[in-house]
Motif scaffolding. Structure first.
Motif, short mmCIF file in Angstrom:
data_model
loop_
_atom_site.label_atom_id
_atom_site.label_comp_id
_atom_site.label_asym_id
_atom_site.label_seq_id
_atom_site.Cartn_x
_atom_site.Cartn_y
_atom_site.Cartn_z
N GLU A 37 36.97 19.77 21.13
CA GLU A 37 37.94 18.70 20.92
C GLU A 37 38.72 18.41 22.19
N LYS A 38 38.75 17.15 22.55
CA LYS A 38 39.51 16.71 23.72
C LYS A 38 40.97 17.11 23.56
N GLY A 39 41.54 17.62 24.65
CA GLY A 39 42.95 17.98 24.64
C GLY A 39 43.22 19.45 24.42
N LEU A 40 42.21 20.22 23.98
CA LEU A 40 42.43 21.67 23.85
C LEU A 40 42.68 22.27 25.23
N ILE A 41 43.42 23.35 25.26
CA ILE A 41 43.67 24.09 26.49
C ILE A 41 42.67 25.24 26.55
N LYS A 42 42.03 25.37 27.70
CA LYS A 42 41.02 26.42 27.91
C LYS A 42 41.57 27.38 28.97
N VAL A 43 41.69 28.64 28.60
CA VAL A 43 42.15 29.67 29.53
C VAL A 43 40.96 30.55 29.85
N SER A 44 40.48 30.46 31.09
CA SER A 44 39.32 31.23 31.54
C SER A 44 39.81 32.41 32.37
N VAL A 45 39.41 33.61 31.96
CA VAL A 45 39.78 34.83 32.68
C VAL A 45 38.48 35.36 33.29
N ASP A 124 46.23 47.41 29.90
CA ASP A 124 44.92 47.67 29.28
C ASP A 124 43.77 47.46 30.26
N PHE A 125 43.99 46.75 31.37
CA PHE A 125 42.93 46.51 32.35
C PHE A 125 42.26 47.82 32.76
N ALA A 126 43.06 48.85 32.99
CA ALA A 126 42.52 50.13 33.47
C ALA A 126 41.52 50.74 32.49
N ASN A 127 41.55 50.33 31.24
CA ASN A 127 40.62 50.86 30.24
C ASN A 127 39.23 50.24 30.33
N TYR A 128 39.08 49.12 31.04
CA TYR A 128 37.75 48.49 31.07
C TYR A 128 37.31 47.97 32.44
N THR A 129 38.21 47.86 33.42
CA THR A 129 37.75 47.30 34.70
C THR A 129 38.57 47.77 35.89
N THR A 130 37.96 47.65 37.06
CA THR A 130 38.65 47.87 38.33
C THR A 130 38.78 46.55 39.09
N ILE A 131 38.57 45.45 38.38
CA ILE A 131 38.59 44.11 38.98
C ILE A 131 39.89 43.39 38.62
N THR A 132 40.48 42.71 39.59
CA THR A 132 41.62 41.84 39.32
C THR A 132 41.06 40.48 38.91
N PRO A 133 41.40 40.00 37.71
CA PRO A 133 40.82 38.74 37.26
C PRO A 133 41.44 37.52 37.94
N VAL A 134 40.65 36.45 37.94
CA VAL A 134 41.11 35.13 38.38
C VAL A 134 41.26 34.32 37.10
N ILE A 135 42.42 33.68 36.94
CA ILE A 135 42.68 32.94 35.70
C ILE A 135 42.79 31.45 36.02
N LEU A 136 42.07 30.66 35.24
CA LEU A 136 42.13 29.21 35.36
C LEU A 136 42.54 28.63 34.01
N VAL A 137 43.58 27.83 34.01
CA VAL A 137 44.01 27.14 32.79
C VAL A 137 43.62 25.67 32.99
N SER A 138 42.88 25.13 32.03
CA SER A 138 42.42 23.75 32.14
C SER A 138 42.53 23.03 30.81
N GLU A 139 42.35 21.73 30.84
CA GLU A 139 42.37 20.93 29.62
C GLU A 139 40.97 20.40 29.35
N VAL A 140 40.50 20.52 28.13
CA VAL A 140 39.19 20.00 27.76
C VAL A 140 39.28 18.48 27.75
N VAL A 141 38.44 17.83 28.55
CA VAL A 141 38.45 16.37 28.58
C VAL A 141 37.25 15.76 27.85
N ARG A 142 36.28 16.58 27.58
CA ARG A 142 35.12 16.11 26.80
C ARG A 142 34.40 17.27 26.16
#
Length: 142
Positions: A37-45, A124-142
């Motif tokens: 759905e257009k307008g949803l917010i997508k948070v990609s980690v 909780d990161f220490a329980n599953y990874t040694t990686i620092t995540p990159v986070i992108l917040v975007s809006e679904v346009v289509r």
């Protein structure tokens, strides 16, 4: 022969359904078409690949992502988990080990839910990874 054909079709249906499963909030299961759905917010980690870094996908799937999804409550439409398997360019390193994505209705509600729980999420990161995540917040346009 008809019985074998029916059983084969059922098995294929179950396999395809299992491959396409995505984690959804109970409300999202009723409205799965709302995901695009257009307008949803997508948070990609995104967890970038790097030599020597680790990522426990089972913990991420079974503990971390459900914990964060719980903080988001009814604002959450759906979440997905992707495990990196290859680069799109031959002979290039894997760009991301994993990507977790949340689809939410409201950015301000997302921020209000995550803010007070940020320390628990980061701890909780220490329980599953040694990686620092990159986070992108975007809006679904289509």
């Amino acid at each position: 022969m008809t019985f074998k054909l029916i059983v084969s079709c059922l098995l294929l249906t179950v396999c395809f359904a299992a491959l396409g499963q995505e984690k959804q909030s109970p409300k999202a299961k009723k409205h799965s078409s709302a995901v695009v759905e257009k307008g949803l917010i997508k948070v990609s980690v995104m967890y970038p690949f790097a030599e020597g870094k680790t990522f426990d996908i089972a913990y991420y799937e079974n503990k971390h992502m459900p914990m964060v999804a719980g903080f988001l409550g009814s604002n959450l439409v759906k979440y997905t988990i992707e495990k990196g398997i290859s680069s799109g360019i031959p002979n290039q390193p894997l760009p991301y080990m994993a990507i977790g994505t949340f689809y939410v209705k409201s950015l301000s509600d997302y921020q209000a839910a995550i803010g007070p729980n940020r320390d628990a999420i980061r701890a909780d990161f220490a329980n599953y990874t040694t990686i620092t995540p990159v986070i992108l917040v975007s809006e679904v346009v289509r």
